[in-house]
Motif scaffolding. Structure first.
Motif, PDB file in Angstrom:
ATOM      1  N   PHE A 117       0.834  -1.205   0.000  1.00  0.00           N
ATOM      2  CA  PHE A 117       0.000   0.000   0.000  1.00  0.00           C
ATOM      3  C   PHE A 117       0.869   1.257   0.000  1.00  0.00           C
ATOM      4  CE2 PHE A 117      -2.557   3.276   2.149  1.00  0.00           C
ATOM      5  CZ  PHE A 117      -3.690   3.260   1.346  1.00  0.00           C
ATOM      6  N   GLY A 118       1.893   1.264   0.841  1.00  0.00           N
ATOM      7  CA  GLY A 118       2.756   2.435   0.912  1.00  0.00           C
ATOM      8  C   GLY A 118       3.540   2.675  -0.355  1.00  0.00           C
ATOM      9  N   LEU A 119       4.089   1.594  -0.931  1.00  0.00           N
ATOM     10  CA  LEU A 119       4.958   1.734  -2.092  1.00  0.00           C
ATOM     11  C   LEU A 119       4.193   1.961  -3.387  1.00  0.00           C
ATOM     12  CD1 LEU A 119       7.860   1.641  -3.181  1.00  0.00           C
ATOM     13  CD2 LEU A 119       7.609  -0.831  -3.413  1.00  0.00           C
ATOM     14  N   PHE A 120       3.121   1.185  -3.611  1.00  0.00           N
ATOM     15  CA  PHE A 120       2.468   1.207  -4.917  1.00  0.00           C
ATOM     16  C   PHE A 120       1.203   2.068  -4.962  1.00  0.00           C
ATOM     17  CE2 PHE A 120       5.060  -2.625  -5.102  1.00  0.00           C
ATOM     18  CZ  PHE A 120       5.630  -2.499  -6.363  1.00  0.00           C
ATOM     19  N   VAL A 121       0.703   2.505  -3.819  1.00  0.00           N
ATOM     20  CA  VAL A 121      -0.460   3.395  -3.818  1.00  0.00           C
ATOM     21  C   VAL A 121      -0.065   4.791  -3.350  1.00  0.00           C
ATOM     22  CG1 VAL A 121      -2.785   3.790  -2.923  1.00  0.00           C
ATOM     23  CG2 VAL A 121      -2.029   1.459  -3.451  1.00  0.00           C
ATOM     24  N   ILE A 122       0.499   4.877  -2.139  1.00  0.00           N
ATOM     25  CA  ILE A 122       0.854   6.186  -1.587  1.00  0.00           C
ATOM     26  C   ILE A 122       2.007   6.833  -2.349  1.00  0.00           C
ATOM     27  CG2 ILE A 122       1.679   7.406   0.463  1.00  0.00           C
ATOM     28  CD1 ILE A 122      -1.162   6.422   0.689  1.00  0.00           C
ATOM     29  N   ASN A 123       3.077   6.096  -2.568  1.00  0.00           N
ATOM     30  CA  ASN A 123       4.293   6.683  -3.149  1.00  0.00           C
ATOM     31  C   ASN A 123       4.480   6.368  -4.633  1.00  0.00           C
ATOM     32  OD1 ASN A 123       5.130   7.987  -0.858  1.00  0.00           O
ATOM     33  ND2 ASN A 123       6.352   6.280  -0.105  1.00  0.00           N
ATOM     34  N   ASN A 124       3.440   5.935  -5.294  1.00  0.00           N
ATOM     35  CA  ASN A 124       3.532   5.606  -6.722  1.00  0.00           C
ATOM     36  C   ASN A 124       3.601   6.895  -7.542  1.00  0.00           C
ATOM     37  OD1 ASN A 124       3.324   4.559  -9.299  1.00  0.00           O
ATOM     38  ND2 ASN A 124       1.759   3.056  -8.728  1.00  0.00           N
ATOM     39  N   LYS A 125       4.642   7.023  -8.368  1.00  0.00           N
ATOM     40  CA  LYS A 125       4.787   8.239  -9.171  1.00  0.00           C
ATOM     41  C   LYS A 125       3.889   8.224 -10.408  1.00  0.00           C
ATOM     42  CE  LYS A 125       8.828   6.514 -11.723  1.00  0.00           C
ATOM     43  NZ  LYS A 125      10.257   6.767 -12.060  1.00  0.00           N
ATOM     44  N   TYR A 126       3.291   7.062 -10.685  1.00  0.00           N
ATOM     45  CA  TYR A 126       2.371   6.962 -11.811  1.00  0.00           C
ATOM     46  C   TYR A 126       0.930   7.045 -11.315  1.00  0.00           C
ATOM     47  CZ  TYR A 126       6.593   5.154 -14.049  1.00  0.00           C
ATOM     48  OH  TYR A 126       7.864   4.999 -14.520  1.00  0.00           O
ATOM     49  N   SER A 127       0.007   7.089 -12.246  1.00  0.00           N
ATOM     50  CA  SER A 127      -1.412   7.170 -11.883  1.00  0.00           C
ATOM     51  C   SER A 127      -2.077   5.803 -11.904  1.00  0.00           C
ATOM     52  CB  SER A 127      -2.146   8.105 -12.855  1.00  0.00           C
ATOM     53  OG  SER A 127      -2.036   7.621 -14.185  1.00  0.00           O
ATOM     54  N   PHE A 128      -1.285   4.741 -12.083  1.00  0.00           N
ATOM     55  CA  PHE A 128      -1.859   3.403 -12.149  1.00  0.00           C
ATOM     56  C   PHE A 128      -0.860   2.378 -11.612  1.00  0.00           C
ATOM     57  CE2 PHE A 128       0.250   4.252 -16.156  1.00  0.00           C
ATOM     58  CZ  PHE A 128       0.975   3.094 -16.398  1.00  0.00           C
ATOM     59  N   ILE A 129      -1.359   1.161 -11.382  1.00  0.00           N
ATOM     60  CA  ILE A 129      -0.565   0.039 -10.885  1.00  0.00           C
ATOM     61  C   ILE A 129      -0.825  -1.156 -11.788  1.00  0.00           C
ATOM     62  CG2 ILE A 129      -0.058  -1.430  -8.886  1.00  0.00           C
ATOM     63  CD1 ILE A 129      -1.720   0.560  -7.215  1.00  0.00           C
ATOM     64  N   LYS A 130       0.213  -1.932 -12.068  1.00  0.00           N
ATOM     65  CA  LYS A 130       0.057  -3.190 -12.784  1.00  0.00           C
ATOM     66  C   LYS A 130       0.470  -4.340 -11.867  1.00  0.00           C
ATOM     67  CE  LYS A 130       0.680  -1.750 -17.613  1.00  0.00           C
ATOM     68  NZ  LYS A 130       1.494  -1.960 -18.843  1.00  0.00           N
ATOM     69  N   ILE A 131      -0.334  -5.407 -11.866  1.00  0.00           N
ATOM     70  CA  ILE A 131       0.023  -6.575 -11.071  1.00  0.00           C
ATOM     71  C   ILE A 131       1.395  -7.095 -11.489  1.00  0.00           C
ATOM     72  CG2 ILE A 131      -0.594  -8.964 -10.510  1.00  0.00           C
ATOM     73  CD1 ILE A 131      -2.419  -6.956  -9.214  1.00  0.00           C
TER      74      ILE A 131
ATOM     75  N   LEU B 271      -2.308 -10.937  -5.099  1.00  0.00           N
ATOM     76  CA  LEU B 271      -2.121  -9.500  -5.303  1.00  0.00           C
ATOM     77  C   LEU B 271      -3.372  -8.870  -5.906  1.00  0.00           C
ATOM     78  CD1 LEU B 271       1.525  -9.503  -6.738  1.00  0.00           C
ATOM     79  CD2 LEU B 271       0.808  -8.819  -4.445  1.00  0.00           C
ATOM     80  N   ALA B 272      -3.949  -9.545  -6.905  1.00  0.00           N
ATOM     81  CA  ALA B 272      -5.152  -9.013  -7.551  1.00  0.00           C
ATOM     82  C   ALA B 272      -6.296  -8.886  -6.550  1.00  0.00           C
ATOM     83  CB  ALA B 272      -5.555  -9.911  -8.712  1.00  0.00           C
ATOM     84  N   GLU B 273      -6.449  -9.893  -5.682  1.00  0.00           N
ATOM     85  CA  GLU B 273      -7.517  -9.858  -4.684  1.00  0.00           C
ATOM     86  C   GLU B 273      -7.286  -8.718  -3.685  1.00  0.00           C
ATOM     87  OE1 GLU B 273     -11.012 -10.827  -2.763  1.00  0.00           O
ATOM     88  OE2 GLU B 273     -10.235 -11.554  -4.690  1.00  0.00           O
ATOM     89  N   PHE B 274      -6.035  -8.505  -3.299  1.00  0.00           N
ATOM     90  CA  PHE B 274      -5.727  -7.423  -2.365  1.00  0.00           C
ATOM     91  C   PHE B 274      -6.060  -6.060  -2.972  1.00  0.00           C
ATOM     92  CE2 PHE B 274      -2.334  -4.383  -0.890  1.00  0.00           C
ATOM     93  CZ  PHE B 274      -2.921  -4.092   0.333  1.00  0.00           C
ATOM     94  N   PHE B 275      -5.648  -5.842  -4.221  1.00  0.00           N
ATOM     95  CA  PHE B 275      -5.921  -4.549  -4.863  1.00  0.00           C
ATOM     96  C   PHE B 275      -7.411  -4.380  -5.154  1.00  0.00           C
ATOM     97  CE2 PHE B 275      -1.302  -4.693  -6.161  1.00  0.00           C
ATOM     98  CZ  PHE B 275      -0.932  -3.650  -5.333  1.00  0.00           C
ATOM     99  N   MET B 276      -8.118  -5.492  -5.392  1.00  0.00           N
ATOM    100  CA  MET B 276      -9.571  -5.402  -5.548  1.00  0.00           C
ATOM    101  C   MET B 276     -10.220  -4.931  -4.246  1.00  0.00           C
ATOM    102  SD  MET B 276     -11.162  -5.868  -8.369  1.00  0.00           S
ATOM    103  CE  MET B 276     -11.168  -6.645  -9.992  1.00  0.00           C
ATOM    104  N   GLN B 277      -9.694  -5.410  -3.118  1.00  0.00           N
ATOM    105  CA  GLN B 277     -10.211  -4.954  -1.831  1.00  0.00           C
ATOM    106  C   GLN B 277      -9.956  -3.458  -1.643  1.00  0.00           C
ATOM    107  OE1 GLN B 277     -12.111  -6.540   0.248  1.00  0.00           O
ATOM    108  NE2 GLN B 277     -12.006  -8.487  -0.860  1.00  0.00           N
TER     109      GLN B 277
ATOM    110  N   LYS C 284      -4.658  -4.290 -14.250  1.00  0.00           N
ATOM    111  CA  LYS C 284      -4.209  -2.910 -14.068  1.00  0.00           C
ATOM    112  C   LYS C 284      -5.228  -2.161 -13.210  1.00  0.00           C
ATOM    113  CE  LYS C 284      -3.038   1.093 -17.012  1.00  0.00           C
ATOM    114  NZ  LYS C 284      -2.936   1.539 -18.429  1.00  0.00           N
ATOM    115  N   PHE C 285      -4.741  -1.315 -12.318  1.00  0.00           N
ATOM    116  CA  PHE C 285      -5.600  -0.509 -11.446  1.00  0.00           C
ATOM    117  C   PHE C 285      -5.167   0.949 -11.525  1.00  0.00           C
ATOM    118  CE2 PHE C 285      -5.766  -4.762  -9.772  1.00  0.00           C
ATOM    119  CZ  PHE C 285      -7.060  -4.933  -9.308  1.00  0.00           C
ATOM    120  N   TYR C 286      -6.146   1.841 -11.562  1.00  0.00           N
ATOM    121  CA  TYR C 286      -5.857   3.263 -11.556  1.00  0.00           C
ATOM    122  C   TYR C 286      -5.971   3.808 -10.134  1.00  0.00           C
ATOM    123  CZ  TYR C 286      -6.475   2.899 -16.588  1.00  0.00           C
ATOM    124  OH  TYR C 286      -6.349   2.540 -17.899  1.00  0.00           O
ATOM    125  N   ILE C 287      -5.070   4.691  -9.752  1.00  0.00           N
ATOM    126  CA  ILE C 287      -5.130   5.349  -8.450  1.00  0.00           C
ATOM    127  C   ILE C 287      -6.099   6.518  -8.584  1.00  0.00           C
ATOM    128  CG2 ILE C 287      -3.812   6.524  -6.652  1.00  0.00           C
ATOM    129  CD1 ILE C 287      -1.341   5.016  -7.651  1.00  0.00           C
TER     130      ILE C 287
END
Length: 266
Positions: A163-177, A217-223, A246-249
């Motif tokens: 959560f900290g690395l890929f959501v809070i501190n992500n320099k992009y607007s999206f995440i890929k599994i 990972l997919a289930e966690f990001f879905m939550q 892929k998930f958008y922040i």
């Protein structure tokens, strides 16, 4: 070689030469249980100045430099299942399930988990900017995920880290599994259960699905999406290959602290 009188485990120390194809085939042919411990990093960075305790830590306590070359117990369980008569199929499936459950939770003598989560290096690193309370953590960062045994650490550690690395501190607007998966496995960003992960990559057992890291990972990001942090890409609904999800922040969030010192997001 380590033996308890009934089972024998071989330890392969790797420094400058990994297990080559010939040796790997020989191990598979003889069906030996072999655990590989990689000391290449220690050799090139610490062999001159490292202490005995430093070496001991690399061999015994470190988690990310070990993986199974072959596991005899698991091979036997799979063989027994595949050779079972149809009338014995359910009994064999239960036997495999029981063994896998035992393997999931067997005492980890070679690299024991640190019971004090607050002292875990991943938790401490994330808390440099998250300021979380281990005993009063947010529900979405301590959420039970099916198959999470693929991680070799408490869920509060891997969930807060991701959560900290890929959501809070992500320099992009999206995440890929795919990004997260490769960071964990190739960069060794988090401790994973190599027995489970390696077995899943080799073979699924009919009637007993080994957990997939990508699925966890997919289930966690879905939550997290359900909690309003992320927005799943439309393909997530129709694409069974979770590795490519892929998930958008939804919004870049700031971390603030309330008067009691807990982490809040706005």
């Amino acid at each position: 070689m380590i033996s308890d009188g009934k089972n024998t485990l071989f330890i392969e120390i790797v420094v400058t030469h990994d297990v080559d194809d010939e040796k790997y085939e020989k191990i598979k042919e003889m069906n030996l249980s072999v655990l590989k411990i990689d000391l290449e990093e220690y050799y090139y960075t610490s062999i001159q100045n490292g202490t005995y305790e430093h070496l001991e830590n690399h061999i015994i306590h470190r988690e990310t430099n070990k993986e199974w070359v072959n596991n005899k117990l698991l091979n036997k369980a799979i063989e027994d299942y595949e050779n079972a008569d149809i009338r014995e199929e359910e009994q064999a499936r239960k036997k495999v399930s029981a063994l896998m459950l035992k393997l999931y939770h067997m005492p980890d003598l070679l690299y024991p988990m640190d019971a004090r989560i607050a002292e875990n290096k991943y938790w401490k690193h994330t808390n440099q900017y998250m300021h979380l309370d281990m005993d009063d953590i947010f529900e979405y960062l301590n959420y039970p995920i099916p198959g999470e045994i693929v991680f070799d650490c408490d869920r509060r550690i891997w969930q807060t880290t991701l959560f900290g690395l890929f959501v809070i501190n992500n320099k992009y607007s999206f995440i890929k599994i795919e990004w997260v998966h490769n960071w964990i496995v190739k960069k060794k960003g988090l401790p994973i259960n190599w027995l489970i992960y390696g077995s899943w990559r080799q073979k699924d057992i009919q009637g007993f699905k080994l957990p997939s890291l990508a699925d966890v990972l997919a289930e966690f990001f879905m939550q997290l999406a359900d909690y309003g942090f992320l927005l799943p890409d439309l393909n997530c609904e129709v694409n069974d290959n979770t590795y490519s999800w892929k998930f958008y922040i939804k919004n870049k969030m700031k971390i603030i602290e309330d008067r009691e010192g807990y982490c809040l997001l706005e």
